[in-house]
Every structure is written in C-alpha cells, then in structure tokens.
Design a protein around this motif. Sequence first.
Motif, short mmCIF file in Angstrom:
data_model
loop_
_atom_site.label_atom_id
_atom_site.label_comp_id
_atom_site.label_asym_id
_atom_site.label_seq_id
_atom_site.Cartn_x
_atom_site.Cartn_y
_atom_site.Cartn_z
N SER A 118 0.83 -1.21 0.00
CA SER A 118 0.00 0.00 0.00
C SER A 118 0.86 1.26 0.00
O SER A 118 0.35 2.35 -0.20
CB SER A 118 -0.90 0.01 1.23
N SER B 165 -5.48 1.19 -2.63
CA SER B 165 -6.33 1.38 -1.44
C SER B 165 -6.23 0.13 -0.58
O SER B 165 -6.14 -0.98 -1.11
CB SER B 165 -7.78 1.57 -1.84
N VAL C 125 -7.86 -1.97 2.90
CA VAL C 125 -8.88 -2.11 3.93
C VAL C 125 -8.26 -2.96 5.05
O VAL C 125 -7.88 -4.10 4.83
CB VAL C 125 -10.15 -2.80 3.38
N GLN D 54 -10.73 2.31 10.79
CA GLN D 54 -10.56 2.99 9.50
C GLN D 54 -11.64 4.02 9.21
O GLN D 54 -11.55 4.74 8.22
CB GLN D 54 -10.54 1.92 8.40
N CYS E 143 -15.86 0.48 4.52
CA CYS E 143 -14.42 0.61 4.26
C CYS E 143 -14.10 0.22 2.83
O CYS E 143 -13.29 0.87 2.15
CB CYS E 143 -13.62 -0.30 5.20
N ALA F 81 -12.63 2.50 -0.09
CA ALA F 81 -11.37 2.11 -0.74
C ALA F 81 -11.51 2.06 -2.26
O ALA F 81 -10.58 2.40 -2.99
CB ALA F 81 -10.92 0.75 -0.20
N LEU G 229 -6.29 -3.05 -5.01
CA LEU G 229 -7.11 -3.05 -3.79
C LEU G 229 -6.59 -4.13 -2.86
O LEU G 229 -6.48 -5.29 -3.25
CB LEU G 229 -8.57 -3.32 -4.17
N SER H 116 -4.53 5.78 4.05
CA SER H 116 -4.92 4.69 3.15
C SER H 116 -5.95 5.16 2.12
O SER H 116 -6.27 4.44 1.19
CB SER H 116 -5.51 3.54 3.94
N ARG H 117 -6.49 6.36 2.31
CA ARG H 117 -7.46 6.89 1.33
C ARG H 117 -6.89 8.08 0.60
O ARG H 117 -7.60 9.02 0.27
CB ARG H 117 -8.73 7.31 2.01
#
Length: 568
Positions: free
Chosen positions: A49, A71, A73, A80, A139, A143, A151, A487-488
Amino acid sequence: MPIQLTGVSYRYGQSPALRDIHLVIPEGGLTVLCGVTGSGKSTLLRLLSGLEQPTSGSIDYSHADSSASVSIVFQQPESQLFAGSVRKDVEYGLEQQAVPEPRRSEAADRAMRQAGLDPEQYGQRSPFLLSGGEKRRVCIAGAIAPLPRLLLLDEPTAGLDPPAARALLETAAELKRGGYTIVVATHDLDCFFPLADQVAVLAQGALRYSGPPDGLWKGARVLEDAGLEPPAYIRIGRMLMRQGGLDALPSGAGELLAELDPRSLVYPGSGAGPAAAGGERPSAASLSSTAGGAATDAITAADTDTDSADGSGSAKRQAGLVLRTLDPRVKWLAMALWSLVLLGMKSILPLALTTVLVAVLLACGGITRKRAVWFYRPFLPMFLFLWLLSAFSWSGADGAASFAFSSEGALTGGLAVLRLGLLVSLGFLFTETTSGAPLREGLEWAIAPLGRLGVRTRNWSLAVSVTLQFIPWILGKISALQLALASRGSRKRGLARWTPRQISLMAVPLLLQVIGMGDELSTAIEARGYDPSKPRTPWLVLSWRRKDTAALLLVLLAAALLWWVSGV
Ligand SMILES: Nc1ncnc2c1ncn2[C@@H]1O[C@H](COP(=O)(O)OP(=O)(O)OP(=O)(O)O)[C@@H](O)[C@H]1O
C-alpha cells in the motif's frame, strides 16, 4: 502491467517480518495471501500500500503515481472509519483527489452499490453505529471509490457471520469482474481459493509458494508445511479420489457438489464402491516434478540473520534488559526526584545535562528511533507553538500595535519548553520500560503512606495506572486513524499530517473509541467484583535485589548532581 516485488524484506526494529520476497502480482486478478498468524501477511499488504517502505528490495508498480492508486482495507474496520456519515467517509478519498461535487457523489453511490450498500439507506447513517459486516462494506466502498489500480483487503471475512461473509465474497467477485487487481490476506481459504488467480503462501516471513491454486495440490504439501489446512473442498475431494469417487480435485465447493450430485456416495469398507486404484493418492515424490508451470518452488533455505548482534548492540540490549527488570519502586523514585529537580532548573547547563541523561536512558531502554519519533511527533507542534508564544510579544498600547521578537522571551520560553519536554520524556521512559503490573504495584507502594491518613489510595493507584496505560493506547489509536486517512489518499508526512482538518477528522472517532474503551474497562472492573475496601491479592510480589540498591544509589547521585549544578 503486473506489480513486481524484488527481494523485499522488512524489519520491525530488530525482528525480521519479511525476508527476500520475490513475487509478481498479476494485473486484474485476485491474489490470495495466506499463512499462519504472524507469518507477515499484513506487513506485506502495508508495504504494497506504500504506507511502509521495505527495509531492502523494491516494489515496482509499473505506473507513475503508485501511491494514489492503491487502497487498503485493514483488518479492523473500526479503526478505519472517521467521518460523520457513511457518504462522507466514502467520499473522503475522492475529495483528496479533488474530484468535483456532482461526480464525487456519483462515484460514491457507485462504490457503495458495488460494496453492497444501498446509498439511500446507508448514506446518511453514522459509520460508527453499523454492524461489523456493514462497517467493512463502508471501508471497501471508501477504498474502491477513487478507482484504485490495486485493492488490498486484510482478513476481510474475519469476525463476519456466514451470510455476511458470503455477501462480502460476492462483492470481491464483483470487483474482480470489474477489473480490479485485488490482494486478499486471509485465513479463510475455503472462501477465497475458488476466486483466486494466484495464491502466495507465507511462512515465517518467507514466500513458500506462489502460483495458481491448483499448483498447490500437485506439488509437495506446501500448505500443510506452512501450518495451514487445505480448504474443506480439497480435503473432501482427496478423500473421494482415494475411494475412487472423483477423478480430479474440484476447484471449489460448488464444483464438488455438482460432481457429487449424480453419484451415490459410498462409505469406505462397504464393499460396494469402485476400486480405489484409480483415485489413489499420488505420492509427493511423483508429483513434485509436475507442479504448476507458474508455480515457484518453495524457498527452502532459512535465511541466516545478516544482522548478527555486534558488541555494542548486545551491550545496549543488556542495558535495556536491566532498565526493564529494575524494581518499579526505583523507577517511581527516580521519576519523582528527577521531576522535582527539573522543576527547579532555570539555566541551560543543568537542563542540557538532564537532556543527555534522558537521551542516554532512552537509547539504553531499547526504545527504537521509530518508536520515539512516533511518540514525540504529536508533541512537537505544541512545543513549537508554546515556544513561539513566549518568543514574540504583542502590544496594542498607545493606539499603535507592535509585534516584536524578544530574545529574552525566546530563551526563557525555550528553557520552559525543554523542561516540559524532559518531564514528558521521563514519563515516556518510565511507561516504555515498565509493564502494567509492576507499574501499578510500584505506585501502590509509593502512595501507601497516604492510606494511613485515610486516603483511598487503591482507587488512586488504579486510576493512575489505567491512565498511564491509556496514553500509549490513545497514541496507538491516533496512529491507526492517521493510517486510515493515509490509506485513502492523504499521504502527507511529518508536521503536514497534523493539519487542523486532519485533527478535526480524528477527534470524533478518537473520542468515541476512548469512551468505548472506558466503558468496557469499567464494566470489566465491575464484573470482577472490584471493591476498594477489601484487601486484594497483589498482581506481582515485588522483590528488592542488589542491582536495585545500586540503581537507587545512581538515581540519588544523579539527582544530587543535577540539583547542585542547577544551584551553581
Ligand atoms: N508494530 C509491530 N512491531 C513489532 N513487530 C510487529 C509489529 N507488527 C507486526 N509485528 C511482527 O511481525 C510479524 C508479522 O506480523 P503480521 O501482522 O504481518 O502477521 P500476519 O500474518 O498478518 O498475522 P495475522 O494473521 O495474525 O494478522 C509478526 O511476528 C509480528 O509479531
């Protein structure tokens, strides 16, 4: 283009988590990453990631802006989510990419539907008041909303009931059909193997196999050697093949059922079944040569630890061990005495000496630089702000406003901030080198004399020790929320990560988590029948050793020396 990992290794401090991983992740396919607990799956996802960088080796994404198109999760969806409504949460990544309003809303709707959430029904709901499965779907929607090239899903079915897990699986299948490149770290082989284009098996941080799932059944017992069980449909398929009830292993539970449907099941020993010869279990030796073409053979040789301890490393570790195993009463005394002396320091020399002392102890305490940076980072803006506040003076007298820098103010303010920083550091050193039980026993010993005056010291010590335990917990939660933002698509590092917007986004979920934790804790204490008036069984019996006496003398000596220097 596929994603290529070349010789990727990763260490948490001194402990290796991943070793020399060579792996190709095919574009548009679903790769299942499996391995027992602690084998390195989550670590590998974090490297993919871009949230962490490999200690050595490289990851080639083959497209220019790799970080924006990945992205992730996480395992625990609670950590998150941060926005006030599901829609806002899902839109966050799009906002980061500056997607204009009507398109943003459309993309969020599409992502929610793809993740199995009705935008009308869920859009305005609070993400914190959803079930575990729904949270995970939010989430996933968040994502996939920015249409990532890759992903990453960490244990997506963990903790879900069978219908929720099935629904999530359908979502994964739908996303795969939509052309997403997906990597799923999972223990749930039954669910994800039938969907997988590729399987990667990790054991103790090393890659034992990568290739198509059916390659695993042709070769040596890779899964079993990695501590895993093959999926149930393979185990049943093998059993039936041995009995001659199947000609080939099924590729999923559905295929197994379809195969079995027209046949009558025969129990072994009934004498009615077909001869087992046709379905005899193939020997590992005969099959190892026929393992799937793309399959990579097991990496057999265990890695030798390249960073074997040198002299200074082991001395440091020894010092760390001494600090950690010191009697907590020595540490409480050291903290109380040094804090008192610190409060009386007004000049640079004693503060500089204390800084050196604390820095040496932090280094000897086995606290890694990464951990120290993680701890101090939230304090830095506050320290800087306080220092600037004291360094500048503003006056609005005589109708003319003036704003001036005062070197005297800067010096006094700087010393005060340094004093504050050192007090915080002493607390950090103490809690990092003392675990819960000794910490509480030491505190109770320290405040026991107050008990004779009628003060309910047990409540105090419980409150203080719980509070001290809360600090690292809260900092951990802040880190998790920061990771959630990162993460986003918000990947700012350093001070830039602490913008007012980031802080405001984190405030509500953090508060909710703290309240939730407090609630759970008080229920747990109550459930165990805690009664401050009753004598209690100590969690740990403290024992004073010779090294504690030596350490106490050193503590007193250092305090006397610093006190003397501050008075000079
Ligand atoms: N923050 C950390 N600090 C130190 N060591 C860590 C940290 N996170 C993980 N590790 C260690 O790294 C190794 C790999 O952990 P990782 O979380 O990647 O395993 P995993 O396969 O995802 O496990 P699980 O299936 O339980 O989630 C483990 O030995 C673990 O103890």
